[in-house]
Motif scaffolding. Structure first.
Motif, short mmCIF file in Angstrom:
data_model
loop_
_atom_site.label_atom_id
_atom_site.label_comp_id
_atom_site.label_asym_id
_atom_site.label_seq_id
_atom_site.Cartn_x
_atom_site.Cartn_y
_atom_site.Cartn_z
N PHE A 106 40.77 49.88 43.36
CA PHE A 106 41.05 48.31 42.19
C PHE A 106 41.42 47.35 43.35
O PHE A 106 41.89 47.84 44.17
CB PHE A 106 41.32 48.08 40.54
N THR A 107 40.91 46.48 43.27
CA THR A 107 41.52 44.72 43.90
C THR A 107 41.80 44.60 43.20
O THR A 107 42.41 43.91 41.83
CB THR A 107 39.44 44.15 44.57
N PRO A 108 42.78 43.41 44.11
CA PRO A 108 43.69 42.14 43.46
C PRO A 108 43.19 41.42 41.86
O PRO A 108 43.96 41.24 41.54
CB PRO A 108 44.12 41.72 45.01
N ASN A 109 41.90 41.11 43.01
CA ASN A 109 41.08 39.95 41.46
C ASN A 109 41.12 40.60 40.25
O ASN A 109 41.48 40.19 39.79
CB ASN A 109 40.00 39.76 42.32
N TYR A 110 41.00 41.92 40.37
CA TYR A 110 40.13 42.67 39.67
C TYR A 110 41.23 42.66 38.59
O TYR A 110 41.18 43.10 37.47
CB TYR A 110 39.92 44.48 40.24
N LEU A 111 42.52 43.65 38.91
CA LEU A 111 43.93 43.90 38.47
C LEU A 111 44.41 42.63 37.92
O LEU A 111 45.07 42.24 36.56
CB LEU A 111 44.40 44.65 38.92
N PHE A 112 44.71 41.29 38.98
CA PHE A 112 44.85 40.07 38.08
C PHE A 112 44.20 39.74 36.14
O PHE A 112 44.55 39.38 36.36
CB PHE A 112 45.02 38.89 39.11
N ASP A 113 43.41 39.50 36.84
CA ASP A 113 42.17 39.32 35.72
C ASP A 113 42.34 40.15 34.84
O ASP A 113 42.29 39.92 34.00
CB ASP A 113 40.55 39.17 36.29
N PHE A 114 42.55 41.86 35.43
CA PHE A 114 42.30 42.56 34.07
C PHE A 114 44.16 42.44 33.03
O PHE A 114 43.97 42.36 31.50
CB PHE A 114 42.64 44.10 34.57
#
Length: 260
Positions: A106-114
């Motif tokens: 996963f990417t930082p963007n995805y993880l932050f949103d998740f």
């Protein structure tokens, strides 16, 4: 001053496997990791838990963070019990440990949103906080890069950011600078001081004297699972530096390790 976090008579015992007994040179089948430990932390301060490896620091923080239950005792965080109200407590705290492993694909963007979604953070608030944190830690240009392709330092900074997606008022960090290069370590310690200035309460565990001296207001010294000293940093170091003071306390409580 009213405490925002109260740890009251925490005790935790673990069973030891035969392998653990051999490694620890311990014939007993159980080990008391934390023994009747109490302390308080106040709003807008950084409280440091200082002790050697195996002293019980990580076990203590894991109980504060509701990851493990105490055998006895309790912790009140903003009036909520970690034993009776663990779900509500988790919404009020951020917890960072070196054991936090980010999914590599996963990417930082995805993880932050998740993780923001898990905490119920509204999208507008989430985007504003993400922009601030990504800029603060230099993550922005790596926002769509998979974790597996990030440097070790960037992964560690991302772990810190992920632990704070909900902008909590009470933050618990286990060895926040352990294994970091000097530049990343300074970024993290400077950020902790900024959070303190914002009125947040921060609990850190470490065995690094210089970190305690740089950021902490008060210090609790843990040896063999017990809180042996709890005082202001200023009071602890009024006659000797922290390292010398700690060694004196350790010798008094545990004795000379070379003679064991």
């Amino acid at each position: 001053m009213e405490a925002i976090l109260k740890a009251e008579h925490l005790t935790k015992t673990f069973r030891l496997s035969k392998k653990q007994q051999k490694l620890e040179k311990n014939k007993e089948k159980t080990k008391v990791a934390v023994n009747d430990l109490s302390f308080e932390a106040y709003k807008g301060e950084i409280f440091g838990l200082l002790g050697p490896n195996g002293a019980g620091k990580t076990t203590t923080l894991r109980m504060l963070a509701t990851l493990i239950h105490p055998d006895s005792g309790d912790v009140l965080i903003d009036g909520l019990s970690v034993v009776k109200n663990p779900g509500e407590v988790r919404g009020k705290i951020g917890f960072l440990t070196s054991e936090l492993k980010l999914e590599q694909q996963f990417t930082p963007n995805y993880l932050f949103d998740f993780f923001s979604d898990l905490y119920g953070v509204q999208q507008q608030e989430r985007n504003k906080w993400k922009e601030k944190m990504f800029e603060r830690f230099g993550i922005g240009k790596y926002a769509e890069v998979k974790v597996s392709n990030l440097s070790t330092g960037m992964k560690q900074k991302l772990s810190l950011v992920i632990s704070l997606v909900h902008n909590p008022d009470i933050i618990i960090f286990d060895e926040p600078t352990n294994g970091l290069d000097v530049i990343t370590a300074k970024v993290v310690t400077d950020f902790l001081l900024e959070l303190k200035e914002e009125g947040k309460t921060i609990i850190v565990s470490t065995h690094i004297f210089s970190l305690i001296e740089k950021i902490c207001d008060r210090v609790g010294i843990i040896i063999n699972g017990q809180m042996v000293v709890c005082d202001t940093l200023q009071e602890l170091t009024k006659e000797k530096n922290l390292e010398e003071r700690f060694f004196d306390i350790y010798m008094e409580v545990a004795g000379d390790p070379d003679e064991k």
